[in-house]
Design an enzyme around this catalytic site. Structure first.
Site, short mmCIF file in Angstrom:
data_model
loop_
_atom_site.label_atom_id
_atom_site.label_comp_id
_atom_site.label_asym_id
_atom_site.label_seq_id
_atom_site.Cartn_x
_atom_site.Cartn_y
_atom_site.Cartn_z
N TYR A 117 0.89 -1.18 -0.27
CA TYR A 117 -0.08 -0.09 0.15
C TYR A 117 0.91 1.17 0.00
CZ TYR A 117 -4.33 2.68 0.88
OH TYR A 117 -5.57 3.35 0.96
N TYR A 129 -5.60 5.17 -7.34
CA TYR A 129 -5.88 5.20 -5.90
C TYR A 129 -7.32 4.56 -5.64
CZ TYR A 129 -6.76 6.63 -1.34
OH TYR A 129 -7.09 6.61 0.31
#
Length: 440
Positions: free
Chosen positions: A297, A341
């Site tokens: 991430y 994203y």
């Protein structure tokens, strides 16, 4: 899963379908429609129909209720529906909850999804503008009045401490950005397809909150991603090679807050990810040396370095060299810095593609993939493998063969890339970057 013992979930469920919309800055349609498009695409990929689905999982932040998405997709009765909290930290936990439902017989086919217009609608990078009083928001009361209003400002606190503790400079964060953008440059689905960057370009990008520059911050995206989970037994009869969920874990550390855990003894690590790491390695029966690919991430570059250290890929303060030397393929889709994203859900999809052998930047022989969820918050992670999986404890895999020369200022990562060559970004690309990126 207990934080102290191996669980019984590993190897009992698999991801059999992935689907997504295009990734854009202005989708031109509702978040519900995005969710439905992604769910339908994932079911088509799995070779299943809406009538096969009896479970759904999403984020507490998602605006699309499970029952509404089910109705719009033509899904009938649900025996399981659930939501996971803490923003991006929920990503891998949605798959964990789906696997739990499948393994216990509560549901047979579960769809996990996330959809938002995060660029053209509510922009997370704009920070906190209004919040109703709540126990959950109380921790922010120690940060907001002093100007820490955005995610970038919260991460900057930990990033500055990390640099101070290990005697580093902000340029080390650029190594993550360059590698992500290298892979994005060769991924047609990525927003920054065809636009790699150099370390010099990273260093020239404007400050957002020191020590974070523009190119340390992920982009903002409109889009959706869905994932289909079922039993390993059923997966064997479906058209696509499954990605077996060898381990799934959630983790929260001591003195945990949401992005503002500033009162811990040490700000230079991510204890919550350490909790996840210990559980994943224990249940999967493997360790960092067994991974062929890591999908980490990357809403902000410093937290990628800290994750590598929490998982034991390298020593404390050594992750920048680990990334710069490309000792392990990381974020082969371009990550949230380069592809999109989507609160980490697109990273899970990339992990599935690597296991299937269908990724655009495929790592030869990839059989074990680590995937992580949001950092700075209670979080989650997965280890994905093919059916059967390779030997553990000492298996080196493709990761040991993928090593590039260290990055030097002004050098494009594509020069040493195992995934093809792309021309460096032009000045026009750089001039447009502030409009394409945000502080989140």
């Amino acid at each position: 899963m207990s934080a102290r013992t191996r669980d019984a979930l590993g190897g009992r469920a698999a991801i059999v379908g992935i689907g997504a919309t295009e990734f854009s800055k202005d989708s031109g349609r509702s978040e519900l429609r995005l969710a439905v498009e992604a769910v339908r695409a994932a079911l088509d990929d799995a070779g299943l129909t809406p009538g096969d689905v009896d479970g759904m999982v999403t984020f507490t932040m998602d605006t699309n209720p499970e029952i509404t998405v089910a109705q719009a997709c033509g899904i009938g009765e649900l025996s399981f529906f659930s939501r996971v909290h803490y923003g991006g930290g929920a990503a891998c936990a949605t798959v964990q909850q789906a696997a739990l439902a499948v393994a216990t017989g509560v549901a047979e086919v579960v769809v996990c999804y996330r959809a938002f217009n995060e660029r053209s609608g509510r922009r997370f990078g704009s920070g906190v503008t209004h919040r109703e009083p709540s126990a959950e928001g109380a921790a922010l009361g120690w940060a907001l009045p002093f100007g820490l209003l955005t995610p970038a400002s919260w991460v900057a606190m930990a990033a500055q401490r990390y640099l101070h503790r290990y005697g580093l400079t902000p340029e080390v964060f650029g190594r993550v950005a360059v590698v992500d953008r290298k892979y994005a440059a060769t991924n047609p689905a990525a927003y920054f397809h065809g636009r790699p960057i150099t370390l010099a370009e990273h260093a020239a990008s404007r400050w957002i909150v020191e020590p974070l520059r523009l190119l340390d911050c992920c982009q903002e995206t409109d889009g959706a991603q869905a994932i289909v989970v079922t039993s390993v037994e059923r997966a064997r009869d479906l058209p696509r090679p499954p990605a077996v969920i060898a381990a799934a874990a959630q983790g929260a550390g001591r003195a945990q807050e949401q992005m503002t855990s500033f009162y811990r003894d040490d700000l230079s690590g991510l204890p919550e990810m350490g909790v996840v790491a210990r559980q994943l390695w224990r249940t999967a029966g493997c360790g960092p040396g067994d991974m062929d690919v890591a999908i980490l991430y990357d809403h902000f570059t410093p937290f990628v370095l800290m994750q590598l250290e929490e998982f034991g890929f390298c020593g404390r303060g050594e992750a920048a060299d680990f990334v710069g030397e490309e000792r392990l393929p990381i974020n082969t889709h371009g990550g949230q810095l380069g592809e999109a994203y989507l609160h980490g859900m697109n990273g899970i999809a990339e992990g599935v593609r690597q296991v299937r052998g269908t990724a655009v930047n495929q790592i030869p022989g990839a059989e074990r993939v680590l995937v992580t969820a949001g950092t700075g918050v209670p979080t989650s992670g997965l280890v994905l493998t093919g059916l059967g999986g390779p030997p553990t404890a000492g298996h080196l895999g493709a990761a040991s063969a993928v090593r590039a020369v260290p990055l030097t200022p002004g050098a494009s990562a594509s020069a040493a890339a195992p995934v093809g060559l792309v021309a460096p970004a032009t000045p026009a690309d750089l001039a447009a970057a502030p409009a394409d990126l945000a502080t989140r």
